[in-house]
Motif scaffolding. Structure first.
Motif, mmCIF file in Angstrom:
data_model
loop_
_atom_site.group_PDB
_atom_site.id
_atom_site.type_symbol
_atom_site.label_atom_id
_atom_site.label_comp_id
_atom_site.label_asym_id
_atom_site.label_seq_id
_atom_site.Cartn_x
_atom_site.Cartn_y
_atom_site.Cartn_z
ATOM 1 N N THR A 1 48.082 -77.705 -34.773
ATOM 2 C CA THR A 1 48.784 -78.993 -34.569
ATOM 3 C C THR A 1 49.032 -79.777 -35.800
ATOM 4 O O THR A 1 48.276 -79.764 -36.707
ATOM 5 C CB THR A 1 47.820 -80.071 -33.641
ATOM 6 O OG1 THR A 1 47.268 -79.392 -32.604
ATOM 7 C CG2 THR A 1 48.422 -81.279 -33.235
ATOM 8 N N PHE A 2 50.421 -80.255 -35.776
ATOM 9 C CA PHE A 2 50.898 -80.736 -37.049
ATOM 10 C C PHE A 2 50.530 -82.298 -37.199
ATOM 11 O O PHE A 2 50.315 -83.155 -35.965
ATOM 12 C CB PHE A 2 52.576 -80.778 -37.143
ATOM 13 C CG PHE A 2 52.918 -79.575 -37.769
ATOM 14 C CD1 PHE A 2 53.303 -79.302 -38.961
ATOM 15 C CD2 PHE A 2 53.057 -78.299 -36.737
ATOM 16 C CE1 PHE A 2 53.553 -78.073 -39.264
ATOM 17 C CE2 PHE A 2 53.460 -76.940 -37.391
ATOM 18 C CZ PHE A 2 53.735 -76.884 -38.637
ATOM 19 N N ASN A 3 50.127 -82.692 -38.226
ATOM 20 C CA ASN A 3 49.930 -84.466 -38.438
ATOM 21 C C ASN A 3 51.164 -84.839 -37.916
ATOM 22 O O ASN A 3 52.221 -84.665 -38.643
ATOM 23 C CB ASN A 3 49.200 -84.494 -39.868
ATOM 24 C CG ASN A 3 48.124 -84.216 -39.745
ATOM 25 O OD1 ASN A 3 47.090 -84.508 -39.001
ATOM 26 N ND2 ASN A 3 47.525 -83.393 -40.951
ATOM 27 N N ASP A 4 51.265 -85.853 -37.173
ATOM 28 C CA ASP A 4 52.451 -86.563 -36.725
ATOM 29 C C ASP A 4 53.376 -87.062 -37.999
ATOM 30 O O ASP A 4 54.432 -87.191 -38.067
ATOM 31 C CB ASP A 4 52.179 -87.837 -35.809
ATOM 32 C CG ASP A 4 51.783 -87.173 -34.471
ATOM 33 O OD1 ASP A 4 52.168 -85.975 -34.132
ATOM 34 O OD2 ASP A 4 51.221 -87.855 -33.690
ATOM 35 N N LEU B 1 49.243 -79.826 -41.421
ATOM 36 C CA LEU B 1 48.656 -79.331 -40.344
ATOM 37 C C LEU B 1 47.188 -79.739 -40.248
ATOM 38 O O LEU B 1 46.409 -79.941 -41.027
ATOM 39 C CB LEU B 1 48.681 -77.855 -40.030
ATOM 40 C CG LEU B 1 49.915 -77.041 -39.814
ATOM 41 C CD1 LEU B 1 50.036 -75.697 -40.359
ATOM 42 C CD2 LEU B 1 49.889 -77.059 -38.214
ATOM 43 N N GLU B 2 46.653 -80.116 -38.902
ATOM 44 C CA GLU B 2 45.370 -80.159 -38.675
ATOM 45 C C GLU B 2 44.371 -78.846 -38.720
ATOM 46 O O GLU B 2 44.975 -78.019 -38.492
ATOM 47 C CB GLU B 2 45.085 -80.947 -37.319
ATOM 48 C CG GLU B 2 46.058 -82.308 -37.003
ATOM 49 C CD GLU B 2 45.965 -83.001 -35.608
ATOM 50 O OE1 GLU B 2 45.198 -82.419 -34.672
ATOM 51 O OE2 GLU B 2 46.279 -84.117 -35.479
ATOM 52 N N THR C 1 50.615 -72.698 -29.926
ATOM 53 C CA THR C 1 51.533 -72.816 -30.992
ATOM 54 C C THR C 1 51.094 -71.630 -32.474
ATOM 55 O O THR C 1 52.028 -71.427 -32.757
ATOM 56 C CB THR C 1 51.340 -74.170 -31.527
ATOM 57 O OG1 THR C 1 50.134 -74.653 -31.809
ATOM 58 C CG2 THR C 1 51.986 -75.085 -30.356
ATOM 59 N N GLY D 1 56.025 -84.254 -38.609
ATOM 60 C CA GLY D 1 55.096 -83.280 -37.903
ATOM 61 C C GLY D 1 55.069 -83.648 -36.374
ATOM 62 O O GLY D 1 54.819 -82.733 -35.370
ATOM 63 N N ALA D 2 55.253 -84.687 -35.816
ATOM 64 C CA ALA D 2 55.678 -85.326 -34.588
ATOM 65 C C ALA D 2 56.481 -84.531 -33.743
ATOM 66 O O ALA D 2 56.445 -83.955 -32.584
ATOM 67 C CB ALA D 2 55.619 -86.789 -34.223
ATOM 68 N N LEU E 1 58.772 -76.725 -34.135
ATOM 69 C CA LEU E 1 57.785 -75.922 -34.776
ATOM 70 C C LEU E 1 58.089 -74.944 -35.540
ATOM 71 O O LEU E 1 57.321 -74.782 -36.664
ATOM 72 C CB LEU E 1 57.101 -75.549 -33.357
ATOM 73 C CG LEU E 1 55.850 -74.601 -33.635
ATOM 74 C CD1 LEU E 1 54.580 -75.657 -33.818
ATOM 75 C CD2 LEU E 1 55.336 -73.886 -32.413
ATOM 76 N N ASN F 1 55.573 -80.955 -33.079
ATOM 77 C CA ASN F 1 54.513 -80.993 -31.907
ATOM 78 C C ASN F 1 55.254 -81.045 -30.619
ATOM 79 O O ASN F 1 54.884 -80.776 -29.450
ATOM 80 C CB ASN F 1 53.580 -81.992 -32.135
ATOM 81 C CG ASN F 1 52.594 -81.849 -33.141
ATOM 82 O OD1 ASN F 1 52.354 -80.537 -33.445
ATOM 83 N ND2 ASN F 1 52.172 -82.708 -33.759
ATOM 84 N N GLN G 1 42.623 -71.796 -31.192
ATOM 85 C CA GLN G 1 43.856 -71.391 -31.761
ATOM 86 C C GLN G 1 43.821 -69.899 -32.305
ATOM 87 O O GLN G 1 44.773 -69.412 -32.340
ATOM 88 C CB GLN G 1 44.260 -72.473 -32.813
ATOM 89 C CG GLN G 1 44.682 -73.690 -32.037
ATOM 90 C CD GLN G 1 44.810 -74.863 -32.856
ATOM 91 O OE1 GLN G 1 44.228 -75.136 -34.046
ATOM 92 N NE2 GLN G 1 45.434 -75.999 -32.511
#
Length: 290
Positions: free
Chosen positions: A2-5, A221-222, A155, A67-68, A77, A71, A228
């Motif tokens: 997951t991307f940081n927004d 990215l988180e 993802t 990043g939002a 992506l 997502n 994942q």
């Protein structure tokens, strides 16, 4: 993953083309990539026919800035993956003793497109073309991974595909692609060693991905989760030569392998994940260790 927004993406790293039809013939040029359908059908698609005059293709400007956005859509992506991979390898390539340069392009396309290696179609699967140093992906392939090959999806499984092809670009820079014999097949062939190394490079990026920062110091990215990683390993497994041969013909013939077994692909991804790019030397070890 997951991307940081609020991380900042660079849309210039990726272009998107509409549909295209070839209008000429030409030479066959070696390309490297996943070539899923070639394995299913038992044909060799490591060369793409074409390379002659091609119809021009309209390119769409991707508006993916955060990043939002990554997502929210698969196209963004891809932009997020490309942005992170480019920053990662600008530093990590020095560990391999090479000067890094970005791929010339990362092209998303629908159904078919013209490339520096000739005319490509969705049937070829994602691939890297050395002559134009460009990655080519029809994102409908990700649906194929789930529906035809039984991948769990997610993802990271999608970004694993991109990271694998980016790994071929690193091999272009290190000279691996031009100094190995990709005409041979088998579990210890140069073809398999090349693909397993690209899997390892993909794992190396995943291992560092949550530490890679944008120009504002925000990580793209988180932290990666175990689920994942399991999704990425699952994707590596379902595109193993043995798995695809068993599924499509009911038999396994290791002497025709070009990408490696499911177990090998997973193991080399995990090697990169744990040890970074320096641990990805698949060429100096005995074939029994692959």
């Amino acid at each position: 993953m997951t991307f940081n927004d609020n991380s900042r993406l660079d849309s210039s790293k990726v272009s998107k083309r509409g549909r295209n039809a070839a209008i000429g013939g030409g030479s066959v040029v070696v390309v490297v990539g996943l070539f899923i359908l070639s394995q299913v059908l038992g044909v060799d698609l490591t060369g793409l026919a074409g390379g002659g005059q091609q119809a021009s293709q309209p390119e769409e400007t991707l508006s993916c800035t955060t990043g939002a956005d990554a997502n929210a859509s698969v196209d963004c992506l891809m932009v997020g993956a490309a942005t992170s991979l480019d920053v990662y390898w600008a530093d990590a390539a020095t560990q391999l003793g090479v000067a890094y340069r970005s791929p010339a392009d990362f092209v998303l396309f629908e159904q078919s497109t013209s490339t520096g290696c000739g005319q490509a179609s969705s049937a070829t699967g994602p691939f890297y073309c050395p002559p134009d140093e460009t990655l080519y992906v029809d994102t409908s392939f990700f649906d194929e991974l789930r529906t035809r090959f039984g991948a769990s999806g997610g993802t990271l499984s999608q970004m694993y595909v991109v990271a694998h092809e980016w790994g071929h670009h690193i091999q272009q820079l290190t000279g691996i692609l031009s100094n190995t014999d990709h005409s041979l097949t088998g579990p210890a062939s140069d073809s398999v060693r090349t693909e397993l190394q690209a899997d390892c490079y993909a794992g190396a990026w995943v291992g560092a991905a949550s530490t890679i920062e944008d120009e504002n110091g925000v990580t793209y990215l988180e932290p990666v989760t175990q689920q994942q990683i399991a999704d990425a390993l699952n994707a590596a497994s379902v595109i193993g030569d043995d798995r695809i041969q068993q599924q499509s013909t009911g038999e396994v013939n290791s002497e025709t392998w070009t990408h490696g077994s499911s177990e090998s692909r997973q193991r080399w991804f995990e090697t990169g994940l744990s040890n970074g790019p320096q641990g990805c030397d698949t060429f100096s070890i005995d074939g029994s260790q692959l």
